[in-house]
Design a protein around this motif. Structure first.
Motif, short mmCIF file in Angstrom:
data_model
loop_
_atom_site.label_atom_id
_atom_site.label_comp_id
_atom_site.label_asym_id
_atom_site.label_seq_id
_atom_site.Cartn_x
_atom_site.Cartn_y
_atom_site.Cartn_z
N THR A 102 0.83 -1.21 0.00
CA THR A 102 0.00 0.00 0.00
C THR A 102 0.86 1.27 0.00
OG1 THR A 102 -0.05 0.11 2.41
CG2 THR A 102 -1.81 -1.13 1.35
N THR A 105 3.95 1.89 4.90
CA THR A 105 5.22 1.71 5.61
C THR A 105 6.26 2.67 5.06
OG1 THR A 105 4.69 -0.62 5.92
CG2 THR A 105 6.97 0.03 6.32
N LEU A 152 3.01 -13.19 -0.95
CA LEU A 152 4.29 -13.86 -1.18
C LEU A 152 4.99 -14.19 0.14
CD1 LEU A 152 5.46 -11.49 -4.05
CD2 LEU A 152 4.42 -13.75 -4.28
N ASP A 158 7.19 -13.45 5.50
CA ASP A 158 6.51 -14.44 6.35
C ASP A 158 5.00 -14.45 6.18
OD1 ASP A 158 5.93 -11.91 7.59
OD2 ASP A 158 5.34 -13.03 9.37
P1 5GP Z 1 2.71 -1.52 2.98
O1 5GP Z 1 2.87 -0.65 4.19
O2 5GP Z 1 3.45 -1.01 1.77
O3 5GP Z 1 1.29 -1.87 2.72
O4 5GP Z 1 3.31 -2.91 3.36
C1 5GP Z 1 4.66 -3.14 3.54
C2 5GP Z 1 4.87 -4.36 4.43
O5 5GP Z 1 3.76 -5.27 4.36
C3 5GP Z 1 6.06 -5.12 3.96
O6 5GP Z 1 7.24 -4.65 4.56
C4 5GP Z 1 5.71 -6.54 4.38
O7 5GP Z 1 6.12 -6.77 5.70
C5 5GP Z 1 4.20 -6.59 4.31
N1 5GP Z 1 3.73 -7.20 3.04
C6 5GP Z 1 3.17 -6.59 1.98
N2 5GP Z 1 2.87 -7.47 1.00
C7 5GP Z 1 3.28 -8.67 1.46
C8 5GP Z 1 3.30 -10.00 0.88
O8 5GP Z 1 2.87 -10.27 -0.26
N3 5GP Z 1 3.82 -10.97 1.67
C9 5GP Z 1 4.31 -10.74 2.93
N4 5GP Z 1 4.81 -11.79 3.58
N5 5GP Z 1 4.33 -9.51 3.48
C10 5GP Z 1 3.83 -8.50 2.75
#
Ligand code: 5GP
Length: 174
Positions: A102, A105, A152, A158
């Motif tokens: 998204t 983070t 993934l 994880d």
């Molecule tokens: P964002 O804040 O961009 O939505 O998410 C980032 C974090 O979500 C990544 O650092 C990771 O820990 C987790 N994440 C996002 N997509 C995946 C995925 O497909 N598999 C896993 N294992 N973690 C994910």
């Protein structure tokens, strides 16, 4: 664990090739810079270790823990744990992420590090899932692979702390 299926998505050989290319690009871009590499825990640890061993520049190394994911969906909130100890004021900071989904983070990390006045702030992610992006402006500076909207695991990624140890990246289905 029960009813979970793993489908091979990226082999370790392909990952290693791409990581070597990224290390080459980063080394070229940060020659003669005061580079600080920040590993975003936990997911980026495999990528980080493989990447830094291939660099031809000598960076400072540090870590930050970020959590946003609850099982297979983003909670929409990111918390950072300050395990970070290096002074980054006036230094060139490169954040190393496992995957951008998204972008929340990324945004939280950018805000956190910008306040500490680095000379420059950039982001490198092994995997980029642009279809899930909630913030238009987010564009990582270095990307290993653009991936589809699938969950993934492996190579540090994880599902409830499992599967991080797998050397390849897999699609997890339930
Ligand atoms: P964002 O804040 O961009 O939505 O998410 C980032 C974090 O979500 C990544 O650092 C990771 O820990 C987790 N994440 C996002 N997509 C995946 C995925 O497909 N598999 C896993 N294992 N973690 C994910």
């Amino acid at each position: 664990m029960k009813n979970q299926r793993l489908e091979l998505f990226l082999e370790q050989r392909k990952i290693a090739e791409r990581v070597a290319q990224l290390a080459q690009n980063i080394s070229a871009d940060y020659q003669d810079k005061d580079l600080v590499l920040v590993c975003v825990l936990k997911g980026a640890f495999f990528f980080f270790v493989d990447l830094i061993r291939r660099l031809t520049v000598t960076p400072l190394i540090d870590f930050v823990a970020a959590s946003s994911y609850h099982r297979q969906g983003s909670m929409g909130r990111v918390s950072l744990s300050p395990v970070f100890s290096t002074s980054i004021r006036g230094r060139d900071v490169l954040i190393i992420e496992d995957i951008i989904d998204t972008g929340l983070t990324y945004r939280t990390l950018t805000n956190y590090f910008s306040l500490r006045e680095p000379a420059s702030l950039r982001l490198c992610t092994l995997l980029d899932k642009p279809s899930e992006r909630r913030t238009e402006l987010i564009q990582p500076d270095y990307v290993g692979f653009v991936v589809p909207d699938r969950f993934l695991v492996g190579y540090g990624l994880d599902c409830d702390e499992r599967y991080r140890e797998l050397p390849d990246i897999h699609i997890l289905t339930t």
